[in-house]
Design an enzyme around this catalytic site. Structure first.
Site, PDB file in Angstrom:
ATOM      1  N   LYS A   1     -12.103   2.273   6.503  1.00  0.00           N
ATOM      2  CA  LYS A   1     -12.292   3.706   6.282  1.00  0.00           C
ATOM      3  C   LYS A   1     -13.488   3.933   5.353  1.00  0.00           C
ATOM      4  O   LYS A   1     -14.369   4.725   5.641  1.00  0.00           O
ATOM      5  CB  LYS A   1     -11.007   4.307   5.692  1.00  0.00           C
ATOM      6  CG  LYS A   1     -11.133   5.773   5.365  1.00  0.00           C
ATOM      7  CD  LYS A   1      -9.844   6.357   4.834  1.00  0.00           C
ATOM      8  CE  LYS A   1     -10.113   7.737   4.266  1.00  0.00           C
ATOM      9  NZ  LYS A   1      -8.930   8.363   3.681  1.00  0.00           N
TER      10      LYS A   1
ATOM     11  N   GLU B   1     -12.712  -7.344   0.783  1.00  0.00           N
ATOM     12  CA  GLU B   1     -12.216  -8.315   1.760  1.00  0.00           C
ATOM     13  C   GLU B   1     -12.907  -8.124   3.112  1.00  0.00           C
ATOM     14  O   GLU B   1     -13.373  -9.079   3.738  1.00  0.00           O
ATOM     15  CB  GLU B   1     -10.698  -8.132   1.970  1.00  0.00           C
ATOM     16  CG  GLU B   1      -9.846  -8.555   0.804  1.00  0.00           C
ATOM     17  CD  GLU B   1      -9.620  -7.449  -0.206  1.00  0.00           C
ATOM     18  OE1 GLU B   1     -10.416  -6.479  -0.262  1.00  0.00           O
ATOM     19  OE2 GLU B   1      -8.648  -7.559  -0.969  1.00  0.00           O
TER      20      GLU B   1
ATOM     21  N   GLY C   1      -5.641   5.827   4.974  1.00  0.00           N
ATOM     22  CA  GLY C   1      -5.731   4.519   5.634  1.00  0.00           C
ATOM     23  C   GLY C   1      -4.418   4.120   6.292  1.00  0.00           C
ATOM     24  O   GLY C   1      -4.390   3.646   7.422  1.00  0.00           O
ATOM     25  N   ARG C   2      -3.303   4.323   5.584  1.00  0.00           N
ATOM     26  CA  ARG C   2      -2.011   3.882   6.115  1.00  0.00           C
ATOM     27  C   ARG C   2      -1.472   4.821   7.189  1.00  0.00           C
ATOM     28  O   ARG C   2      -0.397   4.591   7.735  1.00  0.00           O
ATOM     29  CB  ARG C   2      -1.009   3.704   4.973  1.00  0.00           C
ATOM     30  CG  ARG C   2      -0.858   4.922   4.068  1.00  0.00           C
ATOM     31  CD  ARG C   2      -0.150   4.554   2.772  1.00  0.00           C
ATOM     32  NE  ARG C   2      -0.094   5.662   1.814  1.00  0.00           N
ATOM     33  CZ  ARG C   2      -1.072   5.962   0.964  1.00  0.00           C
ATOM     34  NH1 ARG C   2      -2.211   5.286   0.977  1.00  0.00           N
ATOM     35  NH2 ARG C   2      -0.933   6.965   0.109  1.00  0.00           N
TER      36      ARG C   2
ATOM     37  N   GLU D   1       2.918   2.334  -0.638  1.00  0.00           N
ATOM     38  CA  GLU D   1       1.639   2.843  -1.138  1.00  0.00           C
ATOM     39  C   GLU D   1       1.730   4.372  -1.261  1.00  0.00           C
ATOM     40  O   GLU D   1       1.045   4.984  -2.072  1.00  0.00           O
ATOM     41  CB  GLU D   1       0.489   2.432  -0.200  1.00  0.00           C
ATOM     42  CG  GLU D   1      -0.857   2.397  -0.888  1.00  0.00           C
ATOM     43  CD  GLU D   1      -1.971   1.783  -0.043  1.00  0.00           C
ATOM     44  OE1 GLU D   1      -2.358   2.390   0.961  1.00  0.00           O
ATOM     45  OE2 GLU D   1      -2.467   0.710  -0.394  1.00  0.00           O
TER      46      GLU D   1
ATOM     47  N   HIS E   1      20.758 -14.921   9.741  1.00  0.00           N
ATOM     48  CA  HIS E   1      20.939 -16.311   9.317  1.00  0.00           C
ATOM     49  C   HIS E   1      20.157 -16.608   8.049  1.00  0.00           C
ATOM     50  O   HIS E   1      19.928 -17.767   7.716  1.00  0.00           O
ATOM     51  CB  HIS E   1      20.520 -17.242  10.451  1.00  0.00           C
ATOM     52  CG  HIS E   1      21.367 -17.027  11.670  1.00  0.00           C
ATOM     53  ND1 HIS E   1      22.563 -17.668  11.873  1.00  0.00           N
ATOM     54  CD2 HIS E   1      21.211 -16.167  12.710  1.00  0.00           C
ATOM     55  CE1 HIS E   1      23.099 -17.237  13.003  1.00  0.00           C
ATOM     56  NE2 HIS E   1      22.302 -16.320  13.526  1.00  0.00           N
TER      57      HIS E   1
ATOM     58  N   LYS F   1      -8.656  -4.242  -8.351  1.00  0.00           N
ATOM     59  CA  LYS F   1      -9.947  -4.438  -7.674  1.00  0.00           C
ATOM     60  C   LYS F   1     -11.067  -4.547  -8.705  1.00  0.00           C
ATOM     61  O   LYS F   1     -11.932  -5.413  -8.620  1.00  0.00           O
ATOM     62  CB  LYS F   1     -10.259  -3.254  -6.750  1.00  0.00           C
ATOM     63  CG  LYS F   1      -9.362  -3.124  -5.546  1.00  0.00           C
ATOM     64  CD  LYS F   1      -9.852  -1.964  -4.671  1.00  0.00           C
ATOM     65  CE  LYS F   1      -8.849  -1.598  -3.602  1.00  0.00           C
ATOM     66  NZ  LYS F   1      -9.220  -0.425  -2.821  1.00  0.00           N
TER      67      LYS F   1
HETATM   68  O1  F6P Z   1      -6.736  -0.792  -1.475  1.00  0.00           O
HETATM   69  C1  F6P Z   1      -5.860  -0.084  -0.683  1.00  0.00           C
HETATM   70  C2  F6P Z   1      -6.570   0.523   0.492  1.00  0.00           C
HETATM   71  O2  F6P Z   1      -7.431   1.516   0.066  1.00  0.00           O
HETATM   72  C3  F6P Z   1      -5.594   1.051   1.525  1.00  0.00           C
HETATM   73  O3  F6P Z   1      -5.130   2.318   1.227  1.00  0.00           O
HETATM   74  C4  F6P Z   1      -6.418   0.971   2.755  1.00  0.00           C
HETATM   75  O4  F6P Z   1      -5.636   1.069   3.924  1.00  0.00           O
HETATM   76  C5  F6P Z   1      -7.053  -0.386   2.569  1.00  0.00           C
HETATM   77  O5  F6P Z   1      -7.321  -0.460   1.192  1.00  0.00           O
HETATM   78  C6  F6P Z   1      -8.307  -0.634   3.349  1.00  0.00           C
HETATM   79  O6  F6P Z   1      -9.280   0.317   3.063  1.00  0.00           O
HETATM   80  P1  F6P Z   1     -10.533   0.533   3.987  1.00  0.00           P
HETATM   81  O7  F6P Z   1     -10.046   0.947   5.337  1.00  0.00           O
HETATM   82  O8  F6P Z   1     -11.353   1.591   3.316  1.00  0.00           O
HETATM   83  O9  F6P Z   1     -11.272  -0.771   4.066  1.00  0.00           O
END
Ligand code: F6P
Length: 556
Positions: A209, A215, A278-279, A364, A395, A519
């Protein structure tokens, strides 16, 4: 709508709920025996979902009081404000309009004087035509070969939704295309997912987003280097890096300027908007990998299912409104019966990532300690969501659900028809599976008394160990089959449950400031790991000792 939330804990309904909770003695056996209408009264239909709340730990009086609570905090008004595009995400000053992503093309949702549904459908058409090109083989890699593997690079909401839905809708996937998901910055993730791929037939979708996530950008650079190195190593490619990236990298983001900076052609970028969290974004172009896997028609059915649940939530009176009722029930469990966790137990192997998906959605969203006006919350908020598919969980951890000292409300999700019908001799294996779903909810609700254990001839010293207390709350959700539409309905159901709980607690369920500190600190720790003495000195004693351990043990 008012900027200050109503403090639920100061309402008359809250006081009544507290009184109900004092000395509360759940008695599902008795309640079922006395009230032959309980199941009918407490079973609801929402789109294709059949939801049985009869094994919940509530009485008719508690139900009524929960509805009064919804009324006192203005749940219906806040719901309407969300659907209309009011800026209810106050800490980010944004509207919350994931529901507009699945609105039909002729709907109208105005934001800043513009009907955003028109933009939504234009973005969907862009995504669909790209998905069709990839599926048909018309989209070619730089050496002229069609795509066989799509790799989605993203994390959190830019990974969990498409991944969960890709798994859930396995029977609907294109047979000659695989989708893989790289999310973790642990380099093992990229290394293993790329190991056996052919760069000439691999397409990467960088999904972010913000297009700033450490990452995702790190993994995107790793994948770009892997692509270029491996294309050149095979000696079938003699073009430029730009030509290769243009045919093997596309992006999904709200930050199209950053996509361009990364080197991806803006013509190969799929946009969405800051009013989608995002979620809550699997239904936006973040679902591009899913759209490639299942195709235009199935993706449209998936969105259609979400819309059906949206309409149920938007238009059904609260007393029959399934997401609202389930959200209110969760508030009862969390705030009055002290349930710290909530299990989601799909009796569908295909939903094996659904609990993980719900963890981001619920935790979140509702893991907050201040309300949307900045004041402290006045009650416990977000419970821990977790789960695994049945029967595997039976189980492993069901022991605690049946006989542990805490109550764990659990949602059981099952389907009348299996994705893959198989028989074992004369036995329909799906019926064996469903029998387990039903048996577990029965055992949790009604238990087994000492007298019943004794009547089985159990030796006296182990009688108590074999007693099941019962009165362990469950909700049973059933649907005809796990179709794209039903998956969409389930996702939207939990989105609106989450919204309902957040509204009762007065919190902004759409921000996530709690992820920021870690972060920032990681960025400061990187130089300390890399031998920068000054950066190391700035760390706390524990962190310094852990870094020392790393320095001593790393293989140079
Ligand atoms: O760090 C949490 C977050 O901002 C989530 O809310 C989001 O889904 C995820 O990181 C990834 O963010 P992006 O889509 O901006 O890479």
């Amino acid at each position: 709508m008012s900027q200050s939330p109503v403090d639920a804990s100061k309402t008359a309904a809250w006081a009544k709920l507290r009184a109900h909770a004092d000395g509360f003695k759940p008695d599902l056996r008795g309640w079922f025996a006395e009230d032959d209408k309980r199941v009918r009264r407490m079973t609801f239909e929402a789109a294709d979902l059949h939801v049985d709340l009869s094994k919940a730990l509530i009485t008719p009086e508690i139900s009524t009081t929960l509805l009064e609570l919804a009324d006192e905090v203005g749940l219906a008004e806040r719901r309407d404000a969300m659907f209309c595009g009011e800026r209810i995400n106050v800490t980010e000053n944004r509207a919350v309009l994931h529901t507009a992503l699945r609105a039909p093309a002729d709907a109208t949702v105005m934001v800043d004087g513009k009907n955003i549904v028109t933009d939504v459908h234009a973005a969907l058409q862009h995504m669909y035509s790209f998905a069709t090109e990839v599926r048909s083989g018309e989209w070619k890699g730089v050496t002229g070969r069609r795509v066989r593997t799509v790799v989605n690079i993203g994390i959190g909401g830019s990974d969990l939704g498409p991944l969960m839905a890709y798994e859930a809708l396995a029977p609907y996937r294109h047979g000659d295309l695989e989708v893989r998901f790289i999310s973790n910055i642990d380099p093992t993730d990229a290394a293993l997912k790329l190991a056996d791929l052919d760069p000439a037939t691999t397409l990467f979708i960088v999904s972010s987003k913000t297009f700033t996530t450490l990452e995702t950008l790190t993994n995107a650079r790793l994948c770009r280097a892997w692509l270029l190195d491996n294309l050149r190593a095979r000696r079938t490619f003699h073009g430029t890096d730009e030509e290769a990236v243009a045919r093997h990298f596309v992006a999904v983001s709200t930050a199209l300027d950053k996509v361009k900076e990364f080197g991806i052609d803006p013509a190969n970028a799929f946009g969405f908007w800051d009013w989608v969290g995002g979620r809550y974004s699997v239904d936006s172009t973040i679902g591009t990998s899913l759209a490639i896997a299942i195709g235009h028609d199935r993706f449209a059915e998936f969105l259609g299912g979400m819309h059906l649940m949206d309409e149920h939530f938007r238009t059904t009176p609260i007393e029959r409104n399934v997401p609202a009722l389930m959200g209110l029930l969760n508030v009862w469990y969390r705030n009055f019966l002290d349930a710290g966790t909530h299990a989601v137990l799909p009796y569908a192997q295909l939903l094996h990532r659904f609990p993980a998906y719900l963890q981001q959605l619920t935790m979140e969203s509702n893991g907050k300690s201040v309300r949307w006006d900045g004041s402290p919350v006045s009650s416990a908020t977000g419970e821990v969501f977790w789960g695994e598919p049945g029967t595997n969980g039976q189980h492993a951890f069901y022991q605690l659900l049946h006989q542990g000292t805490s109550i764990v409300p659990a949602d059981f999700i099952g389907f009348a028809n299996p994705a893959y019908p198989l028989t074992d001799g004369d036995t329909d294996v799906h019926e064996l599976f469903l029998a387990n779903f039903l048996a577990q909810t029965q055992a949790l609700a009604f238990g087994k008394t000492k007298a019943e254990v004794r009547a089985e001839g159990t030796p006296e010293p182990i009688v108590t160990a074999r007693v099941f207390p019962g009165n362990r709350p469950t909700t049973s959700i059933m649907a005809p089959a796990l179709t794209p539409s039903v998956l969409g309905q389930l996702i939207a159901l939990y989105e609106h449950i989450t919204f309902t709980q957040g509204t009762i607690w007065g919190i902004d369920s759409f921000d996530q400031w709690g992820v920021e500190l870690g972060k920032q600190l990681a960025q400061q720790i990187v130089p300390a790991l890399g031998d920068d003495e000054e950066a190391l000195d700035e760390q706390d004693a524990s962190t310094q000792a852990l870094i020392d351990y790393y320095h001593q043990h790393r293989v140079q």
